[in-house]
Design a protein around this motif. Structure first.
Motif, mmCIF file in Angstrom:
data_model
loop_
_atom_site.group_PDB
_atom_site.id
_atom_site.type_symbol
_atom_site.label_atom_id
_atom_site.label_comp_id
_atom_site.label_asym_id
_atom_site.label_seq_id
_atom_site.Cartn_x
_atom_site.Cartn_y
_atom_site.Cartn_z
ATOM 1 N N TYR A 106 19.816 -29.238 -27.303
ATOM 2 C CA TYR A 106 18.892 -28.891 -26.439
ATOM 3 C C TYR A 106 17.973 -30.419 -26.235
ATOM 4 N N GLY A 107 18.685 -31.447 -26.692
ATOM 5 C CA GLY A 107 17.933 -32.752 -26.278
ATOM 6 C C GLY A 107 18.053 -33.124 -24.918
ATOM 7 N N SER A 108 17.192 -34.004 -24.477
ATOM 8 C CA SER A 108 17.396 -34.681 -22.967
ATOM 9 C C SER A 108 18.360 -35.854 -23.164
ATOM 10 N N GLU A 109 18.921 -36.071 -22.265
ATOM 11 C CA GLU A 109 19.828 -37.381 -22.261
ATOM 12 C C GLU A 109 19.147 -38.564 -22.868
ATOM 13 N N ASN A 151 -0.467 -36.716 -20.765
ATOM 14 C CA ASN A 151 0.712 -36.637 -20.798
ATOM 15 C C ASN A 151 1.079 -36.616 -22.298
ATOM 16 N N HIS A 152 0.465 -36.301 -23.263
ATOM 17 C CA HIS A 152 0.771 -36.305 -24.564
ATOM 18 C C HIS A 152 0.558 -34.885 -25.216
ATOM 19 N N TYR A 153 0.924 -34.633 -26.460
ATOM 20 C CA TYR A 153 0.789 -33.741 -27.111
ATOM 21 C C TYR A 153 -0.138 -34.311 -28.630
ATOM 22 N N VAL A 154 -0.963 -33.641 -28.884
ATOM 23 C CA VAL A 154 -1.918 -33.832 -30.072
ATOM 24 C C VAL A 154 -1.523 -32.706 -31.100
ATOM 25 N N ILE A 155 -0.932 -33.081 -32.451
ATOM 26 C CA ILE A 155 -0.326 -32.108 -33.163
ATOM 27 C C ILE A 155 -1.178 -32.252 -34.329
ATOM 28 N N ASN A 156 -1.437 -31.025 -34.990
ATOM 29 C CA ASN A 156 -2.504 -30.759 -36.065
ATOM 30 C C ASN A 156 -1.856 -29.534 -36.899
ATOM 31 N N GLY A 157 -1.802 -29.761 -38.305
ATOM 32 C CA GLY A 157 -1.376 -28.671 -39.132
ATOM 33 C C GLY A 157 -0.522 -29.219 -40.202
ATOM 34 N N SER A 189 7.504 -24.335 -29.991
ATOM 35 C CA SER A 189 8.056 -25.530 -29.451
ATOM 36 C C SER A 189 8.504 -26.575 -30.550
ATOM 37 N N ILE A 190 9.436 -27.284 -30.295
ATOM 38 C CA ILE A 190 9.911 -28.013 -31.169
ATOM 39 C C ILE A 190 9.709 -29.534 -30.754
ATOM 40 N N ILE A 191 9.015 -30.405 -31.269
ATOM 41 C CA ILE A 191 8.278 -31.738 -31.003
ATOM 42 C C ILE A 191 9.055 -32.555 -32.066
ATOM 43 N N LEU A 192 9.655 -33.773 -31.561
ATOM 44 C CA LEU A 192 10.135 -35.099 -32.381
ATOM 45 C C LEU A 192 8.938 -35.905 -32.503
ATOM 46 N N VAL A 193 8.680 -36.040 -33.996
ATOM 47 C CA VAL A 193 7.466 -36.812 -34.197
ATOM 48 C C VAL A 193 8.151 -37.766 -35.262
ATOM 49 N N GLU A 194 7.990 -39.381 -34.780
ATOM 50 C CA GLU A 194 8.520 -40.251 -35.766
ATOM 51 C C GLU A 194 7.754 -40.812 -36.647
ATOM 52 N N PRO A 227 4.307 -38.293 -26.864
ATOM 53 C CA PRO A 227 4.562 -38.415 -25.591
ATOM 54 C C PRO A 227 5.181 -36.799 -25.209
ATOM 55 N N MET A 228 4.726 -36.173 -24.301
ATOM 56 C CA MET A 228 5.517 -34.915 -24.089
ATOM 57 C C MET A 228 7.006 -34.964 -23.819
ATOM 58 N N THR A 229 7.561 -36.137 -23.435
ATOM 59 C CA THR A 229 8.929 -36.392 -23.494
ATOM 60 C C THR A 229 9.600 -36.094 -24.797
ATOM 61 N N ASN A 230 8.623 -35.992 -26.040
ATOM 62 C CA ASN A 230 9.313 -35.789 -27.218
ATOM 63 C C ASN A 230 9.599 -34.395 -27.591
ATOM 64 N N CYS A 231 9.263 -33.473 -26.553
ATOM 65 C CA CYS A 231 9.580 -31.981 -26.679
ATOM 66 C C CYS A 231 10.912 -31.902 -26.832
ATOM 67 N N LEU A 232 11.536 -31.063 -27.561
ATOM 68 C CA LEU A 232 12.865 -30.974 -27.560
ATOM 69 C C LEU A 232 13.359 -29.777 -26.574
#
Length: 384
Positions: A106-109, A151-157, A189-194, A227-232
């Motif tokens: 499912y990942g982008s190139e 152009n970002h997600y803000v994640i809480n939880g 959604s699945i978000i990649l978080v470093e 960034p929203m580009t971190n959405c898988l």
């Protein structure tokens, strides 16, 4: 008994040659350190590049992304040898059998080129964060959110029971990007978080009753911006992705459970031959022989079924219900073997210095993680 002594049908000569490399690694790098890592509550990150150098991590990753481009049978061999010879849960199977597949599928190139080579080399350790304090198998009830801000997600939880939680450099976070849509699964959604992202914190390394060397953690997300580009893959498709990959995840658990059960059986046969009671080996008592004979027959059936399931999966024919059935049957068998083998050890079985004690404790969770046995029955029953 060694694993290649079993009559297997799922593997070819190349698989078995790879098995020797895996086994030597487990015997040299892992097993001698198992007791220490259990005491430490974690496997050192330095183990991962050593495994990566030998091709033990993520063997199914295509060559263009730094992998070997092999089939899942190679993953299964790592799982078998880890469970039989490694004595501790390294966390490799999560990375190789689960996380890598999400990124491949499912990942982008850009995501593939950036992350997959690091997963293969062991430079990056991964985790997947699904379970929350208030939700286990019911992923639709998750409360972690990823709200859009420019152009970002803000994640809480918060998440809990996360394998590789202390070591992870990259976490695949399951979060709701849409809290209003119904049914609720459509908003996941699945978000990649470093791990270096501001606002991300690791909680304590959880105190478990088994699999002590596997770091299992709480994770906290407080206004974590990515960034929203971190959405898988596509936004809102996370639940579908999770369901699509579950057959392989559950087959992976079944593989490890079967190999761990075989190890416990082999160790118990050796123990009952050596230990004496009333002037003769414990194995010479009819009850001991009958218990072990029954387990041997079930293990024989188990290996045949596992090869069937692996062959089905390699052909991309293993259904979700079949994956659930494999997970159910092999983990239940694992527990039966562990419990009866511990009983045959007598008082020694209750001592942590004996491998059966650690194996018995570690086996208890396999009927829970990856979906409980009760959930597996529910999934199988829905297709009757």
């Amino acid at each position: 008994m060694s694993l290649e002594a079993l009559a297997r049908t799922a593997y070819n000569e190349d698989h078995e040659a790879f098995r020797q490399t895996v086994r030597q690694f487990m015997l040299k790098e892992v097993a001698p350190n198992a007791a220490k890592w259990d005491d430490d509550g974690i496997v050192p990150k330095s183990l991962w590049p050593k495994a990566g150098e030998l091709g033990l991590l993520c063997p199914t990753v295509p060559e263009e992304y730094g992998g070997l481009g092999l089939d899942f049978g190679y993953n299964a061999i790592v799982d078998e040898e880890s469970a039989y010879y490694g004595e501790v849960a390294t966390g490799f199977s999560l990375q190789s059998d689960i996380v890598a597949n999400y990124i491949i599928s499912y990942g982008s190139e850009e995501q593939k080129k950036h992350w997959l080579p690091k997963l293969v080399s062991g430079e990056t350790i991964t985790a997947i964060a699904m379970t929350e304090p208030g939700t286990g198998s019911d992923l639709q009830g998750m409360r972690t959110t990823a709200k859009k801000d420019g152009n970002h997600y803000v994640i809480n939880g918060s998440k809990t029971y996360i394998t590789n939680g202390q070591n992870a450099d990259l976490i695949l976070v399951c979060a709701k990007t849409d809290t209003e849509i119904q049914p609720a699964w459509k908003g996941v959604s699945i978000i990649l978080v470093e791990s270096e992202r501001e606002g991300f914190k690791r909680g304590r390394n959880l105190d478990k009753i088994g699999q002590d060397a596997a770091d299992t953690s709480e994770l906290f997300f407080e206004d974590v911006r990515v960034p929203m580009t971190n959405c898988l893959g596509e936004e809102g498709k996370g639940f579908i992705y999770l369901m699509s990959e579950l057959p392989q995840e559950r087959l992976s658990i079944a593989v490890s459970a079967q190999a761990a059960a075989q190890k416990a059986f082999d160790d118990t046969v050796a123990f009952t031959r050596d230990r004496k009671a009333f002037g003769k080996p414990i194995l010479d008592f009819q009850n001991s022989r009958f218990v072990l004979a029954d387990l041997k027959a079930k293990l024989q059936v188990g290996w045949a079924h596992l090869d069937w399931a692996l062959t089905r999966h390699l052909k991309r024919e293993l259904t979700p219900e079949e994956g659930a059935a494999a997970k159910l049957w092999h983990t239940e068998l694992q527990w039966e073997v562990m419990d009866k083998c511990l009983q045959l050890h007598g008082g020694a079985g209750y001592m942590n210095e004996y491998p059966i004690a650690r194996a018995w404790r570690s086996a208890r969770v396999t009927r829970i993680f990856g979906g409980t046995s009760e959930i597996m029955k529910e999934l199988i029953g829905r297709k009757l």
